[in-house]
Design a protein around this motif. Sequence first.
Motif, PDB file in Angstrom:
ATOM      1  N   LEU A 184       0.227   3.028   1.600  1.00  0.00           N
ATOM      2  CA  LEU A 184       0.701   1.999   0.679  1.00  0.00           C
ATOM      3  C   LEU A 184       2.122   2.215   0.161  1.00  0.00           C
ATOM      4  O   LEU A 184       2.814   1.265  -0.189  1.00  0.00           O
ATOM      5  N   CYS A 185       2.557   3.477   0.067  1.00  0.00           N
ATOM      6  CA  CYS A 185       3.864   3.798  -0.510  1.00  0.00           C
ATOM      7  C   CYS A 185       4.981   3.234   0.379  1.00  0.00           C
ATOM      8  O   CYS A 185       4.903   3.313   1.594  1.00  0.00           O
ATOM      9  N   ARG A 186       6.001   2.656  -0.235  1.00  0.00           N
ATOM     10  CA  ARG A 186       7.076   2.047   0.559  1.00  0.00           C
ATOM     11  C   ARG A 186       8.343   2.877   0.579  1.00  0.00           C
ATOM     12  O   ARG A 186       9.366   2.434   1.110  1.00  0.00           O
ATOM     13  N   GLU A 187       8.288   4.050  -0.017  1.00  0.00           N
ATOM     14  CA  GLU A 187       9.485   4.910  -0.020  1.00  0.00           C
ATOM     15  C   GLU A 187       9.645   5.581   1.344  1.00  0.00           C
ATOM     16  O   GLU A 187       8.693   5.703   2.109  1.00  0.00           O
ATOM     17  N   ASP A 188      10.865   6.011   1.636  1.00  0.00           N
ATOM     18  CA  ASP A 188      11.125   6.697   2.901  1.00  0.00           C
ATOM     19  C   ASP A 188      10.305   7.973   3.030  1.00  0.00           C
ATOM     20  O   ASP A 188       9.940   8.392   4.123  1.00  0.00           O
ATOM     21  N   ALA A 230      -0.484  -4.739  -1.671  1.00  0.00           N
ATOM     22  CA  ALA A 230      -0.001  -3.808  -0.641  1.00  0.00           C
ATOM     23  C   ALA A 230      -0.189  -4.412   0.747  1.00  0.00           C
ATOM     24  O   ALA A 230      -0.614  -5.555   0.884  1.00  0.00           O
ATOM     25  N   THR A 231       0.131  -3.639   1.776  1.00  0.00           N
ATOM     26  CA  THR A 231      -0.042  -4.120   3.140  1.00  0.00           C
ATOM     27  C   THR A 231      -1.433  -3.779   3.677  1.00  0.00           C
ATOM     28  O   THR A 231      -1.892  -4.361   4.642  1.00  0.00           O
ATOM     29  N   THR A 290       3.203   2.884  -7.024  1.00  0.00           N
ATOM     30  CA  THR A 290       2.075   2.801  -6.100  1.00  0.00           C
ATOM     31  C   THR A 290       1.387   4.162  -5.975  1.00  0.00           C
ATOM     32  O   THR A 290       0.176   4.274  -6.157  1.00  0.00           O
ATOM     33  N   CYS A 291       2.168   5.195  -5.659  1.00  0.00           N
ATOM     34  CA  CYS A 291       1.594   6.545  -5.503  1.00  0.00           C
ATOM     35  C   CYS A 291       0.851   6.989  -6.747  1.00  0.00           C
ATOM     36  O   CYS A 291      -0.250   7.528  -6.680  1.00  0.00           O
TER      37      CYS A 291
END
Length: 332
Positions: A55-59, A109-110, A68-69
Amino acid sequence: MNSPPHSWPVIGHAWAIHLLAQALNSGRVAHAYLFTGPEGIGKTTLARAFAQALLCREDTAPCQVCSTCRRVQAGHHPDVWVVEPERGLLRVEQVREVVREASRRPVEATYRVFILTHLEQAHPAAANALLKTLEEPSPRTVLVLTASAQDVILPTLVSRCQTLALRPVPEATLVQALGERGVDPTRARVLARLSGGRPGHALRMMEDAHFWQRRDEAFNLVRTFAESSSRWIRLEAAEQYARQEPETLAEALELLLSIYRDVLVWQAGQSDAIRHVDKEAEIAQLADLLSQEAVRTMAQRIAHVLGQVRTPINVRLALDVLFLHAPSAKTP
Ligand SMILES: [Zn+2]
């Protein structure tokens, strides 16, 4: 770009993290996973970390800092569900709710992630209901099931999951992880060995403010028994132990057992293998005082009583399962 393995908040299991991160990076996330291993090994922890990574969108996913995390970690993310058995049984109603939710689109989320723990405690009807979702997977839904072992759950369920069998974490890895949390090296070794390579168990002992005091009390008791055969002392100790809650009592008995086992290990000439590595002198003394036969018998007796202490909970589980399986009239 996703997750260098070391950013996952998991102790050990690097191979499993690598495998999951790779699936994520290559866009080949399976619809269902099964994580197996003993209690405290890190199945649910790994499942949560995987949900964060999904779910996390960070690099640097899972970054551990984004909203999210943090919400996944705290159990507050609307797209991550953790479903646990209630009073030792995963009920069909709980699974039906998951099935309903799994057919919906993610809230924000995705992916939607459903973590179902202790699948060995699933009622057959619950396992069957779960099977249906696995037969008709909805895209963007990931199921993570956890169980003590693969052979305790429905084979048809297992065959639809990608299984990751988590093994005990090496002592060095655990010692390092405990050291990073401020535990001194010698105590970290004791906890790592007592935990049998199960990080969850080691962390629980670490967080228990009275653990070391209780361990000292256990050593004192073993020494008192060794030095005196007074019936009065023994019955008084029994009375004190009997006053404890079953869970605390089980832990106290486990400590006693670990000490007697260390004495046995020492008597067998394997002093490197003792768990209470900071108590060598004391264990050597006990090994000298006591006969091997008497120590072995005591260890067996403690293990037997431990089983009985845990029985009340199991009786309830046994009755639930027994009556849920009682025959009903055949459906036409
Ligand atoms: Zn994040």
